[in-house]
Scaffold this active site. Structure first.
Site, short mmCIF file in Angstrom:
data_model
loop_
_atom_site.label_atom_id
_atom_site.label_comp_id
_atom_site.label_asym_id
_atom_site.label_seq_id
_atom_site.Cartn_x
_atom_site.Cartn_y
_atom_site.Cartn_z
N HIS A 190 0.88 -1.19 0.00
CA HIS A 190 0.00 0.00 0.00
C HIS A 190 0.91 1.23 0.00
O HIS A 190 1.78 1.38 -0.86
CB HIS A 190 -0.91 -0.11 1.23
CG HIS A 190 -2.07 0.84 1.29
ND1 HIS A 190 -2.43 1.67 0.26
CD2 HIS A 190 -2.97 1.10 2.29
CE1 HIS A 190 -3.48 2.39 0.61
NE2 HIS A 190 -3.83 2.06 1.84
N HIS B 233 -1.89 -2.44 -9.63
CA HIS B 233 -2.89 -1.86 -8.75
C HIS B 233 -4.12 -2.75 -8.74
O HIS B 233 -4.47 -3.32 -9.76
CB HIS B 233 -3.28 -0.45 -9.24
CG HIS B 233 -3.95 0.35 -8.18
ND1 HIS B 233 -5.30 0.27 -7.94
CD2 HIS B 233 -3.45 1.22 -7.27
CE1 HIS B 233 -5.60 1.06 -6.93
NE2 HIS B 233 -4.51 1.65 -6.50
N ASP C 123 2.79 5.57 -6.70
CA ASP C 123 4.00 5.54 -5.88
C ASP C 123 5.27 5.39 -6.68
O ASP C 123 6.37 5.51 -6.14
CB ASP C 123 3.90 4.38 -4.86
CG ASP C 123 2.93 4.71 -3.76
OD1 ASP C 123 2.83 5.90 -3.41
OD2 ASP C 123 2.26 3.80 -3.25
N1 CMC Z 1 5.56 -7.02 -10.02
C1 CMC Z 1 5.44 -8.26 -10.56
N2 CMC Z 1 4.30 -8.97 -10.65
C2 CMC Z 1 3.19 -8.38 -10.15
C3 CMC Z 1 3.21 -7.09 -9.57
C4 CMC Z 1 4.45 -6.42 -9.51
N3 CMC Z 1 4.52 -5.20 -8.97
N4 CMC Z 1 1.96 -6.77 -9.16
C5 CMC Z 1 1.18 -7.81 -9.46
N5 CMC Z 1 1.92 -8.78 -10.07
C6 CMC Z 1 1.41 -10.07 -10.59
C7 CMC Z 1 1.12 -11.03 -9.46
O1 CMC Z 1 2.23 -11.85 -9.18
C8 CMC Z 1 -0.06 -11.80 -10.00
O2 CMC Z 1 0.42 -12.77 -10.93
P1 CMC Z 1 -0.37 -14.17 -11.11
O3 CMC Z 1 -1.75 -13.80 -11.59
O4 CMC Z 1 0.44 -14.88 -12.12
O5 CMC Z 1 -0.38 -14.81 -9.76
C9 CMC Z 1 -0.84 -10.76 -10.81
O6 CMC Z 1 0.14 -9.78 -11.20
C10 CMC Z 1 -1.94 -10.08 -10.04
O7 CMC Z 1 -1.38 -9.56 -8.85
P2 CMC Z 1 -2.10 -9.57 -7.44
O8 CMC Z 1 -1.08 -9.44 -6.36
O9 CMC Z 1 -3.04 -10.74 -7.38
O10 CMC Z 1 -2.95 -8.25 -7.57
P3 CMC Z 1 -3.59 -7.45 -6.39
O11 CMC Z 1 -4.67 -6.62 -6.96
O12 CMC Z 1 -3.95 -8.35 -5.26
O13 CMC Z 1 -2.38 -6.53 -5.85
C11 CMC Z 1 -0.84 -4.74 -5.66
C12 CMC Z 1 -2.18 -5.20 -6.22
C13 CMC Z 1 -0.73 -3.23 -5.78
C14 CMC Z 1 -0.74 -5.10 -4.16
C15 CMC Z 1 0.30 -5.44 -6.44
O14 CMC Z 1 0.24 -5.07 -7.81
C16 CMC Z 1 1.69 -5.10 -5.88
O15 CMC Z 1 2.14 -5.76 -4.95
N6 CMC Z 1 2.38 -4.05 -6.44
C17 CMC Z 1 3.64 -3.61 -5.90
C18 CMC Z 1 3.43 -2.75 -4.67
C19 CMC Z 1 2.89 -1.37 -5.02
O16 CMC Z 1 3.38 -0.69 -5.91
N7 CMC Z 1 1.88 -0.92 -4.24
C20 CMC Z 1 1.30 0.42 -4.38
C21 CMC Z 1 -0.11 0.38 -4.88
S1 CMC Z 1 -0.71 2.00 -5.38
C22 CMC Z 1 -0.72 2.97 -3.97
C23 CMC Z 1 -1.52 2.44 -2.83
O17 CMC Z 1 -2.54 1.77 -3.00
O18 CMC Z 1 -1.16 2.72 -1.72
#
Ligand code: CMC
Length: 430
Positions: free
Chosen positions: A267, A308, A365
């Protein structure tokens, strides 16, 4: 869509249930499943609440597919270009843009509440000098209920709005105090002749031995970042604030819980993690190696600042910040090699099949840390910056919840533990 019906049929009993469709003002259809447990005997399973709306809200609208973000109906691009953080705060709290008189009055009210009880500074000085500022923030904001308990009747709308304004006004003072404690500097009191972001920068960086001129470029850049971070509907920290608020807890406790949720690297903690990642990558030549690691499922490494839950398109806030990054670096006369590194990472990731197929775009971010760094904000304070801005969203959502009949937040579970078994005396266990 009012006449659209969605039927759920339990084939084992033949019972059919007509689920009402609730339409948002932007037309997004949502199934009202409240009657499922009492009629069909089923709960719904939705880990991470990816398919669940937990409330109705009139504050912020996001269309993740189209990359749209609006506060109270106003597109974020227009607010970023034409508004100020204080004006946006008024908009989020009250639902309308203020008239000039309303804005001046609101600004005066926020200014009036910028100081904190002096005992709070003693509380801050009790932390170890190297405590993470987010840990301090969570503790200090939670403690506000101990300092301002004379106006904490949550049934009283005047007490509620006063607590909300107190938090918006005091958050920068507390954040700067946490930083100054870490630096070993004396307490920096708010200068009420300055505007919101100027005042914060002054509290952060002025020292008694020297005169400190607040940079207009820095204050303007900070104001923009605060506008972009002010609210984002039911994200993890806001949902936490609402969940805690649903118990009737005071708003300081709710926001302290929100700060803790924001701290996580998935987050708000991502802005800090992005800079650490760029530091680790170190050189443009290493970018392909790190992109490869991010795609490797056996490697926990993720590209921080990418992806996201809601945006499956470019995060509109990232588009604005990306442009601002260039302007700010240019105006401050800084040439940060990290910006080149970030651009190369973005270029490669956006062309890569893995990121394209999963619709992983840079989020807010990804760039914010580069601006914060240019403004001289230390990396450990990045998420605190986010918290200062998001406080407005948290308290606006909390106020909205208080004004709406609300049930205590109480999710269910799919129990996967042992079925009933008999207690065994200690000497009979092997
Ligand atoms: N790098 C590599 N792979 C990724 C990433 C990433 N940053 N984000 C998602 N994926 C992959 C993930 O491994 C999954 O693959 P699979 O379907 O093969 O298992 C797929 O994409 C979907 O990801 P998810 O984790 O199920 O998606 P989510 O909606 O639960 O998570 C997220 C969203 C923001 C937590 C995630 O994209 C992430 O961890 N990003 C990096 C951290 C980040 O930048 N966070 C800030 C978010 S914006 C500001 C805020 O909200 O505060």
């Amino acid at each position: 869509m009012a006449d659209k019906k969605v039927y759920v049929t339990d084939e084992s009993s033949g019972t059919q249930l007509n689920l009402p469709v609730i339409l948002g003002t932007e037309g997004e259809p949502t199934l009202d499943i409240k009657a499922l447990p009492s009629t069909l005997g089923y709960f719904t399973y939705d880990p991470g609440f990816a398919a669940t709306a937990a409330c109705t809200s009139k504050i912020t609208f996001i269309d993740g597919g189209k990359g749209i973000l609006r506060y109270r109906g106003y597109p974020i691009e227009q607010l970023a270009e034409r508004s100020t953080f204080v004006e946006v705060s008024y908009l989020l709290l009250y639902g309308e843009l203020p008239t000039e008189t309303q804005l001046n009055h609101f600004r005066d009210e926020l200014t009036y509440h910028t100081m904190v009880n002096e005992q709070l500074n003693h509380f801050i000085s009790g932390f170890h000098y190297d405590a993470h500022p987010m840990a301090m923030m969570a503790g200090v904001v939670g403690s506000l209920a101990a300092f301002y308990h004379n106006r904490l009747d949550m049934e009283n709308p005047e007490h509620r709005i006063l607590s909300a304004k107190r938090m918006i006004a005091k958050m920068p003072t507390i954040a700067a105090a946490c930083y100054r404690h870490h630096m070993g500097w004396p307490v920096g009191y708010p200068q009420n002749s300055l505007r919101f972001c100027e005042r914060f920068l002054h509290m952060m960086f002025s020292v008694p031995a020297e005169t400190y001129e607040v940079s207009e470029v820095a204050a303007k850049a900070l104001d923009l970042l605060f506008i972009l971070h002010a609210d984002h509907e039911q994200n993890a920290s806001t949902s936490t604030v609402r969940l805690v608020g649903s118990t009737g807890a005071n708003p300081y406790a709710c926001v302290a819980a929100g700060i803790s949720a924001l701290w996580g690297p998935a987050h708000g903690g991502a802005n800090e993690a992005v800079l650490e990642m760029l530091d680790e990558i170190g050189d443009i030549s290493n970018v392909p190696k790190y992109v490869k690691r991010a795609k490797d499922k056996s490697d926990p490494f993720r590209l921080m600042g990418f992806g996201h839950r809601v945006y499956k398109n470019y995060d509109p806030r990232a588009t604005i910040i990306r442009a601002a990054c260039y302007e700010v670096l240019d105006e401050l006369g800084k040439d940060d090699p990290m910006m080149d590194l970030a651009m190369e990472l973005e270029r490669i990731a956006l062309e890569d099949d893995y990121f394209v197929e999963k619709k992983l775009y840079p989020n807010v971010d990804f760039y914010s840390g580069i601006i914060y760094k240019a403004l001289g904000i230390p990396v450990s304070m990045f998420t605190v910056m986010f918290a200062i801005a998001r406080t407005v969203g948290w308290v606006s959502q909390w106020l909205e919840q208080c004004e709406t009949p609300t049930k205590i937040g109480r999710p269910r579970q799919v129990y996967a533990g042992p079925v009933e078994r008999r207690y065994r005396a200690l000497h009979r266990r092997s």
